[in-house]
Design a protein around this motif. Sequence first.
Motif, mmCIF file in Angstrom:
data_model
loop_
_atom_site.group_PDB
_atom_site.id
_atom_site.type_symbol
_atom_site.label_atom_id
_atom_site.label_comp_id
_atom_site.label_asym_id
_atom_site.label_seq_id
_atom_site.Cartn_x
_atom_site.Cartn_y
_atom_site.Cartn_z
ATOM 1 N N PRO A 10 0.853 -1.307 0.088
ATOM 2 C CA PRO A 10 -0.041 -0.012 0.012
ATOM 3 C C PRO A 10 0.737 1.329 -0.018
ATOM 4 N N LYS A 14 1.395 2.393 -7.082
ATOM 5 C CA LYS A 14 0.789 1.663 -8.173
ATOM 6 C C LYS A 14 -0.281 2.564 -9.032
ATOM 7 N N THR A 32 -8.503 -2.695 -8.701
ATOM 8 C CA THR A 32 -9.659 -3.452 -7.794
ATOM 9 C C THR A 32 -10.097 -2.156 -6.713
ATOM 10 N N ARG A 37 -14.021 1.265 -4.428
ATOM 11 C CA ARG A 37 -14.472 2.798 -4.053
ATOM 12 C C ARG A 37 -15.698 3.409 -4.820
ATOM 13 N N ILE A 54 -12.689 -2.752 3.673
ATOM 14 C CA ILE A 54 -11.848 -1.680 3.165
ATOM 15 C C ILE A 54 -11.683 -0.512 4.469
ATOM 16 N N ASP A 58 -8.974 -4.462 6.189
ATOM 17 C CA ASP A 58 -8.789 -5.856 5.655
ATOM 18 C C ASP A 58 -9.070 -5.947 4.100
ATOM 19 N N VAL A 60 -10.938 -7.465 0.969
ATOM 20 C CA VAL A 60 -12.392 -8.003 0.650
ATOM 21 C C VAL A 60 -12.048 -9.419 0.402
ATOM 22 N N THR A 65 -13.866 -10.473 -4.743
ATOM 23 C CA THR A 65 -13.084 -9.588 -5.633
ATOM 24 C C THR A 65 -13.019 -10.222 -7.006
ATOM 25 N N GLY A 86 -3.473 -3.767 -7.886
ATOM 26 C CA GLY A 86 -3.962 -3.915 -6.774
ATOM 27 C C GLY A 86 -4.713 -5.438 -6.774
ATOM 28 N N ARG A 89 -4.025 -10.170 -4.995
ATOM 29 C CA ARG A 89 -3.523 -9.778 -3.636
ATOM 30 C C ARG A 89 -3.519 -11.135 -3.047
ATOM 31 N N GLN A 93 -6.463 -15.466 -5.730
ATOM 32 C CA GLN A 93 -6.716 -14.550 -6.760
ATOM 33 C C GLN A 93 -5.754 -14.719 -7.968
ATOM 34 N N ARG A 128 -1.324 11.171 2.030
ATOM 35 C CA ARG A 128 -2.471 11.112 1.242
ATOM 36 C C ARG A 128 -3.970 11.311 1.923
ATOM 37 N N ARG A 134 -10.202 8.723 2.076
ATOM 38 C CA ARG A 134 -10.242 7.386 2.399
ATOM 39 C C ARG A 134 -9.860 7.198 3.800
ATOM 40 N N ARG A 146 -3.409 -3.029 7.217
ATOM 41 C CA ARG A 146 -3.179 -3.276 5.545
ATOM 42 C C ARG A 146 -1.694 -3.701 5.348
HETATM 43 P P1 ADP Z 1 -3.550 0.458 -1.305
HETATM 44 O O1 ADP Z 1 -2.940 -0.338 -2.347
HETATM 45 O O2 ADP Z 1 -3.195 2.018 -1.463
HETATM 46 O O3 ADP Z 1 -3.776 -0.106 -0.200
HETATM 47 P P2 ADP Z 1 -6.183 0.158 -2.954
HETATM 48 O O4 ADP Z 1 -6.733 1.227 -3.235
HETATM 49 O O5 ADP Z 1 -5.445 -0.746 -4.041
HETATM 50 O O6 ADP Z 1 -5.052 0.757 -2.067
HETATM 51 O O7 ADP Z 1 -7.258 -0.866 -2.249
HETATM 52 C C1 ADP Z 1 -7.636 -0.618 -0.998
HETATM 53 C C2 ADP Z 1 -8.425 -1.625 -0.392
HETATM 54 O O8 ADP Z 1 -9.468 -2.254 -1.347
HETATM 55 C C3 ADP Z 1 -7.495 -2.649 0.207
HETATM 56 O O9 ADP Z 1 -7.280 -2.139 1.474
HETATM 57 C C4 ADP Z 1 -8.659 -3.784 0.374
HETATM 58 O O10 ADP Z 1 -9.433 -3.720 1.295
HETATM 59 C C5 ADP Z 1 -9.615 -3.616 -1.047
HETATM 60 N N1 ADP Z 1 -8.867 -4.345 -2.026
HETATM 61 C C6 ADP Z 1 -8.269 -3.794 -3.227
HETATM 62 N N2 ADP Z 1 -7.827 -4.652 -3.898
HETATM 63 C C7 ADP Z 1 -8.334 -5.935 -3.393
HETATM 64 C C8 ADP Z 1 -7.987 -7.327 -3.543
HETATM 65 N N3 ADP Z 1 -7.457 -7.642 -4.992
HETATM 66 N N4 ADP Z 1 -8.345 -8.054 -2.873
HETATM 67 C C9 ADP Z 1 -8.919 -8.055 -1.815
HETATM 68 N N5 ADP Z 1 -9.374 -6.783 -1.171
HETATM 69 C C10 ADP Z 1 -8.847 -5.661 -2.281
#
Ligand code: ADP
Length: 192
Positions: A10, A14, A32, A37, A54, A58, A60, A65, A86, A89, A93, A128, A134, A146
Amino acid sequence: MLNIILFGKPGSGKGTQAEFIKEKYKLVHISTGDLFRQNIKNKTDLGKLAQKFINNGDLVPDNVTIGMLKAEVDSNYNAKGFLFDGFPRTVDQAISLDNYLEKVKLKIDLTISIDVKDDILIERILKRGLTSERKDDQDKIKIKNRFDEYNSKTAFLEEYYKNQNKFKIIDGFGNIDEVTERLYIEIDKLIK
Ligand code: ADP
Protein backbone atom coordinates in the motif's frame (compact mmCIF):
# COMPACT_ATOMS: atom_id res chain seq x y z
CA MET A 1 -1.71 -8.11 -26.16
CA LEU A 2 0.30 -6.86 -23.24
CA ASN A 3 -0.92 -7.80 -19.79
CA ILE A 4 0.93 -6.39 -16.83
CA ILE A 5 0.42 -6.55 -13.09
CA LEU A 6 1.62 -3.62 -10.98
CA PHE A 7 2.57 -4.99 -7.63
CA GLY A 8 3.64 -3.37 -4.38
CA LYS A 9 2.70 -2.55 -0.84
CA PRO A 10 0.00 0.00 0.00
CA GLY A 11 1.27 3.46 -0.89
CA SER A 12 3.99 2.24 -3.24
CA GLY A 13 2.62 4.33 -6.10
CA LYS A 14 0.79 1.77 -8.21
CA GLY A 15 -2.18 4.00 -8.94
CA THR A 16 -0.03 7.03 -9.75
CA GLN A 17 2.21 5.08 -12.11
CA ALA A 18 -0.70 3.22 -13.69
CA GLU A 19 -2.01 6.52 -15.06
CA PHE A 20 1.18 7.04 -17.07
CA ILE A 21 1.58 3.45 -18.18
CA LYS A 22 -1.97 3.03 -19.43
CA GLU A 23 -1.64 6.17 -21.57
CA LYS A 24 1.71 5.25 -23.08
CA TYR A 25 0.90 1.62 -23.88
CA LYS A 26 -2.86 2.04 -24.43
CA LEU A 27 -3.83 -0.50 -21.81
CA VAL A 28 -7.09 -0.85 -19.95
CA HIS A 29 -6.32 -0.03 -16.32
CA ILE A 30 -8.15 -2.17 -13.78
CA SER A 31 -7.73 -1.05 -10.18
CA THR A 32 -9.70 -3.18 -7.75
CA GLY A 33 -9.31 -0.47 -5.09
CA ASP A 34 -10.85 2.14 -7.43
CA LEU A 35 -13.64 -0.24 -8.44
CA PHE A 36 -14.51 -0.89 -4.82
CA ARG A 37 -14.45 2.83 -3.99
CA GLN A 38 -16.77 3.56 -6.95
CA ASN A 39 -19.18 0.90 -5.73
CA ILE A 40 -19.08 2.34 -2.21
CA LYS A 41 -19.76 5.82 -3.54
CA ASN A 42 -22.70 4.59 -5.62
CA LYS A 43 -23.99 2.54 -2.67
CA THR A 44 -24.26 -0.67 -4.70
CA ASP A 45 -24.70 -4.05 -2.98
CA LEU A 46 -21.08 -4.82 -3.77
CA GLY A 47 -20.03 -1.51 -2.24
CA LYS A 48 -22.02 -2.14 0.92
CA LEU A 49 -20.43 -5.55 1.25
CA ALA A 50 -16.86 -4.33 0.65
CA GLN A 51 -17.04 -1.19 2.75
CA LYS A 52 -16.45 -2.60 6.19
CA PHE A 53 -13.47 -4.67 5.06
CA ILE A 54 -11.87 -1.72 3.29
CA ASN A 55 -12.41 0.78 6.06
CA ASN A 56 -10.75 -1.59 8.52
CA GLY A 57 -7.81 -2.20 6.20
CA ASP A 58 -8.79 -5.86 5.67
CA LEU A 59 -8.78 -7.51 2.27
CA VAL A 60 -12.21 -8.00 0.74
CA PRO A 61 -13.00 -11.76 0.50
CA ASP A 62 -11.61 -13.48 -2.60
CA ASN A 63 -14.92 -14.63 -4.07
CA VAL A 64 -16.22 -11.05 -4.12
CA THR A 65 -13.04 -9.58 -5.57
CA ILE A 66 -12.50 -12.26 -8.19
CA GLY A 67 -16.10 -11.96 -9.43
CA MET A 68 -15.75 -8.21 -9.80
CA LEU A 69 -12.43 -8.55 -11.62
CA LYS A 70 -13.69 -11.08 -14.14
CA ALA A 71 -16.71 -8.93 -14.93
CA GLU A 72 -14.38 -6.01 -15.59
CA VAL A 73 -12.11 -8.00 -17.92
CA ASP A 74 -15.16 -9.39 -19.74
CA SER A 75 -16.60 -5.98 -20.37
CA ASN A 76 -13.35 -4.90 -22.07
CA TYR A 77 -13.04 -7.79 -24.52
CA ASN A 78 -11.59 -5.58 -27.25
CA ALA A 79 -8.74 -4.21 -25.09
CA LYS A 80 -5.18 -4.05 -26.41
CA GLY A 81 -4.02 -5.25 -23.04
CA PHE A 82 -4.65 -4.90 -19.33
CA LEU A 83 -2.84 -3.19 -16.52
CA PHE A 84 -3.85 -4.81 -13.25
CA ASP A 85 -3.36 -2.65 -10.18
CA GLY A 86 -4.14 -4.02 -6.73
CA PHE A 87 -5.06 -7.41 -8.13
CA PRO A 88 -4.15 -10.17 -7.47
CA ARG A 89 -3.52 -9.76 -3.76
CA THR A 90 -3.72 -13.40 -2.71
CA VAL A 91 -2.42 -16.62 -4.26
CA ASP A 92 -6.00 -17.78 -4.82
CA GLN A 93 -6.69 -14.60 -6.76
CA ALA A 94 -3.56 -15.18 -8.85
CA ILE A 95 -4.58 -18.77 -9.64
CA SER A 96 -8.09 -17.65 -10.58
CA LEU A 97 -6.67 -14.94 -12.80
CA ASP A 98 -4.33 -17.38 -14.58
CA ASN A 99 -7.13 -19.90 -15.10
CA TYR A 100 -9.48 -17.25 -16.34
CA LEU A 101 -6.96 -15.70 -18.74
CA GLU A 102 -6.10 -19.13 -20.12
CA LYS A 103 -9.75 -19.73 -20.89
CA VAL A 104 -9.91 -16.56 -22.95
CA LYS A 105 -6.49 -17.34 -24.48
CA LEU A 106 -4.59 -14.59 -22.71
CA LYS A 107 -1.71 -14.56 -20.24
CA ILE A 108 0.17 -12.30 -17.87
CA ASP A 109 3.40 -11.05 -19.42
CA LEU A 110 5.02 -9.52 -16.37
CA THR A 111 4.46 -8.56 -12.75
CA ILE A 112 6.41 -5.45 -11.80
CA SER A 113 6.91 -4.81 -8.13
CA ILE A 114 7.48 -1.23 -6.98
CA ASP A 115 9.78 -1.47 -4.01
CA VAL A 116 9.60 1.18 -1.27
CA LYS A 117 10.65 1.01 2.38
CA ASP A 118 7.88 0.73 4.99
CA ASP A 119 8.64 3.97 6.85
CA ILE A 120 8.41 5.97 3.62
CA LEU A 121 5.17 4.21 2.69
CA ILE A 122 3.53 5.06 5.99
CA GLU A 123 4.56 8.69 5.62
CA ARG A 124 3.09 8.80 2.09
CA ILE A 125 -0.19 7.15 3.10
CA LEU A 126 -0.76 9.50 6.04
CA LYS A 127 -0.04 12.45 3.79
CA ARG A 128 -2.54 11.17 1.21
CA GLY A 129 -5.06 10.70 4.04
CA LEU A 130 -4.95 14.43 4.79
CA THR A 131 -6.48 15.31 1.43
CA SER A 132 -8.30 12.16 0.28
CA GLU A 133 -11.47 10.92 1.91
CA ARG A 134 -10.03 7.46 2.33
CA LYS A 135 -10.69 6.35 5.89
CA ASP A 136 -8.14 3.56 5.47
CA ASP A 137 -5.46 6.25 4.95
CA GLN A 138 -6.21 8.24 8.09
CA ASP A 139 -5.59 5.88 10.94
CA LYS A 140 -2.26 4.33 11.87
CA ILE A 141 -3.87 1.15 13.19
CA LYS A 142 -5.73 0.57 9.92
CA ILE A 143 -2.61 1.29 7.92
CA LYS A 144 -0.66 -1.18 10.03
CA ASN A 145 -3.40 -3.73 9.40
CA ARG A 146 -3.02 -3.25 5.65
CA PHE A 147 0.67 -4.01 5.96
CA ASP A 148 -0.13 -7.10 8.05
CA GLU A 149 -2.58 -8.23 5.37
CA TYR A 150 0.12 -7.68 2.77
CA ASN A 151 2.71 -9.67 4.71
CA SER A 152 0.39 -12.55 5.54
CA LYS A 153 -1.47 -12.87 2.21
CA THR A 154 0.01 -10.81 -0.63
CA ALA A 155 3.77 -11.23 -0.20
CA PHE A 156 3.55 -14.89 -1.35
CA LEU A 157 2.75 -13.70 -4.84
CA GLU A 158 6.39 -12.81 -5.33
CA GLU A 159 7.26 -16.49 -5.24
CA TYR A 160 4.24 -17.39 -7.35
CA TYR A 161 5.29 -15.13 -10.21
CA LYS A 162 9.02 -15.81 -9.77
CA ASN A 163 8.24 -19.48 -10.36
CA GLN A 164 6.72 -18.45 -13.67
CA ASN A 165 9.70 -16.20 -14.46
CA LYS A 166 7.41 -13.19 -14.49
CA PHE A 167 8.57 -11.06 -11.60
CA LYS A 168 10.65 -7.92 -11.78
CA ILE A 169 11.41 -5.53 -8.94
CA ILE A 170 12.05 -1.86 -9.57
CA ASP A 171 13.16 0.78 -7.10
CA GLY A 172 10.16 2.92 -6.11
CA PHE A 173 12.19 5.52 -4.28
CA GLY A 174 12.73 8.91 -5.92
CA ASN A 175 10.42 11.29 -7.68
CA ILE A 176 7.43 10.17 -9.72
CA ASP A 177 9.11 10.68 -13.11
CA GLU A 178 12.15 8.65 -12.13
CA VAL A 179 9.98 5.72 -11.10
CA THR A 180 7.90 6.01 -14.30
CA GLU A 181 11.09 5.87 -16.36
CA ARG A 182 12.21 2.68 -14.57
CA LEU A 183 8.84 1.11 -15.33
CA TYR A 184 8.96 2.10 -19.00
CA ILE A 185 12.38 0.47 -19.34
CA GLU A 186 10.99 -2.86 -18.12
CA ILE A 187 7.83 -2.68 -20.23
CA ASP A 188 9.75 -1.70 -23.37
CA LYS A 189 11.78 -4.89 -23.03
CA LEU A 190 8.54 -6.84 -23.44
CA ILE A 191 7.58 -5.26 -26.71
CA LYS A 192 10.93 -5.37 -28.47
P1 ADP B 1 -3.61 0.46 -1.39
O1 ADP B 1 -2.82 -0.39 -2.31
O2 ADP B 1 -3.09 1.86 -1.29
O3 ADP B 1 -3.82 -0.18 -0.05
P2 ADP B 1 -6.07 0.08 -2.98
O4 ADP B 1 -6.79 1.29 -3.42
O5 ADP B 1 -5.44 -0.77 -4.00
O6 ADP B 1 -5.08 0.65 -1.91
O7 ADP B 1 -7.07 -0.86 -2.13
C1 ADP B 1 -7.79 -0.37 -1.04
C2 ADP B 1 -8.51 -1.50 -0.30
O8 ADP B 1 -9.41 -2.19 -1.21
C3 ADP B 1 -7.61 -2.62 0.25
O9 ADP B 1 -7.06 -2.31 1.50
C4 ADP B 1 -8.62 -3.79 0.31
O10 ADP B 1 -9.48 -3.66 1.44
C5 ADP B 1 -9.48 -3.60 -0.92
N1 ADP B 1 -8.93 -4.35 -2.06
C6 ADP B 1 -8.38 -3.81 -3.19
N2 ADP B 1 -7.96 -4.78 -4.01
C7 ADP B 1 -8.23 -5.97 -3.41
C8 ADP B 1 -8.02 -7.34 -3.73
N3 ADP B 1 -7.43 -7.70 -4.88
N4 ADP B 1 -8.44 -8.28 -2.85
C9 ADP B 1 -9.03 -7.94 -1.72
N5 ADP B 1 -9.24 -6.68 -1.33
C10 ADP B 1 -8.86 -5.69 -2.16
